[in-house]
Design a protein around this motif. Structure first.
Motif: not given
Ligand SMILES: *Cc1c(COP(=O)(O)O)cnc(C)c1O
Length: 389
Positions: A12-28
């Motif tokens: 998929l056109p996304v890359a994640f930088e970090r996560g916490e629990g059930a959340w993920l954050w992408d590079e933006k």
């Protein structure tokens, strides 16, 4: 984007930088709700504080020694896994595929002990057991096998959830050693057999002297509200494979066995350089401790019931929905059309989900999701389905 990776994934056109629990954050910095857990791996969620602490503590002490010496954390892990399963012994590897390889090698040893020239394993249509040559040969999917012939021989295939078909093999072959089955088929689209199927397989195996092997790589470790999905029934396998959630993302897999299968190996017959190293083993011990102390099975059962209830009440009259099935937080929604495109649509809406077998939305959220997150998953998925033609 680099062109130097082999062309194996349609990412998929996304890359994640970090996560916490059930959340993920992408590079933006955009936030996403994770309803797939890295394919059922991050059951405790991302960046779980205790898992992170243990990994960094162990990395600062000792990552790896190889199995040339005793590894006390691997021994502790074996103690924990045998206690949870009521079985005898464990081989620790690095992935689900390798756990399957171990189980298959044990069937060959036992077959040869019985004097069989071509020891056979009964496997299921639409099963998935991994991508090594033996594992893909056991897998019941032409898509996985095509182009990799000659396949490893010795597999006899029958329809899933059909115990009579298994019993009938006894007339066809007298060199069967084992039956290999997923208690709930994952990649096939979250297929749950009727209650009693696994128990009937146990009876057949006992009558025939066959080993019963459960591939619980996806369905295990609290995913369905029990340590292992077969524990919903009164049945004990001879071998069990486990991996995915075992170290919450640190690569690991294990083959757990009892009786003759547990004693099949002797030194030199099987091994792995990385398998069960102190880092992976200690992380797995920590994951099992957390699952136990947080009573994750009870939580999963409750959250699963709520999610299934919500999906059923919102989608029951929708003409495109063929079936809503699964157990605990292993959820499949079968549609009457290809829904692969929903993965990217969901991504735009901040939800990471998976589609398997082209027409089944598969949800494997982290087992620690809270009520609000569960509601957000249900709401987003229902809206996606309601928007279908
Ligand atoms: C994921 C999976 C495997 C393969 O595990 P890997 O860790 O990818 O090698 C095997 N069997 C089942 C049921 C799985 O879900």
């Amino acid at each position: 984007m680099s062109n130097h990776l082999m062309n194996t994934y349609a990412a998929l056109p996304v890359a994640f930088e970090r996560g916490e629990g059930a959340w993920l954050w992408d590079e933006k910095g955009k936030r996403y709700l994770d309803a797939i857990s890295g394919l059922g791996v991050c059951a405790l969620g991302h960046a779980h504080p205790e898992v992170t602490r243990v990994i960094s503590d162990q990395a600062g002490k000792l990552i790896h020694t190889a199995n040339l010496v005793r590894i006390p954390w691997q021994e502790k892990l074996a103690d924990a896994l045998t206690e949870i399963t009521g079985m005898d012994r464990v081989f620790v590897a690095n992935s689900g595929t390798e756990a399957i390889e171990c189980a298959l090698k044990i069937t060959r040893i036992i077959g040869h002990q019985r004097g069989f020239d071509k020891p056979g394993v009964i496997v299921m249509e639409n099963s998935f057991h991994g991508r090594s040559l033996a594992a893909l040969s056991a897998t019941g999917s032409r898509k996985v096998q095509a182009g990799f012939e000659p396949l490893v021989s010795g597999f006899l295939r029958v329809p899933f959830a059909d115990s009579e078909a298994v019993a009938k093999i006894a007339d066809r072959s007298n060199e069967v050693v084992a039956v290999l089955v997923e208690p709930i088929q994952g990649e096939a689209g979250v297929k749950v057999p009727e209650t009693g199927y696994l128990e009937t397989l146990r009876v057949i195996c006992d009558e025939q002297g066959w080993l019963l092997i459960f591939d619980e790589i996806q369905s295990g470790l609290c995913r369905t509200g029990k340590w292992y999905a077969h524990q919903h029934e009164n049945v004990q396998p001879d071998m069990l494979t486990t991996a995915k959630a075992l170290a919450n993302g640190v690569p690991i897999g294990a083959c757990v066995a009892r009786g003759a299968a547990a004693d099949a190996f002797s030194p030199g017959r099987h091994g792995s350089t990385f398998g069960g190293n102190p880092l992976a083993s200690r992380t797995a011990c920590t994951v099992l401790d957390i699952m136990q102390s947080e009573d994750l099975n009870a939580r999963v059962e409750q959250m699963g019931e709520r999610m299934f209830g919500a999906f059923r009440s919102r989608l029951q009259d929708h003409p495109g929905v063929q079936d809503i099935r699964g157990r605990g937080l292993m959820i499949g929604i079968e549609l009457n059309q290809d829904v692969n495109h929903l993965k990217t649509v969901a991504l735009d809406q901040g939800l990471l989900l998976n589609v398997t077998s082209n027409n089944v939305i598969r949800l494997l959220p982290p087992l620690i999701i809270d009520q609000a997150q569960a509601e957000q998953i249900v709401d987003t998925v229902c809206k996606l389905i309601e928007s279908l033609e």
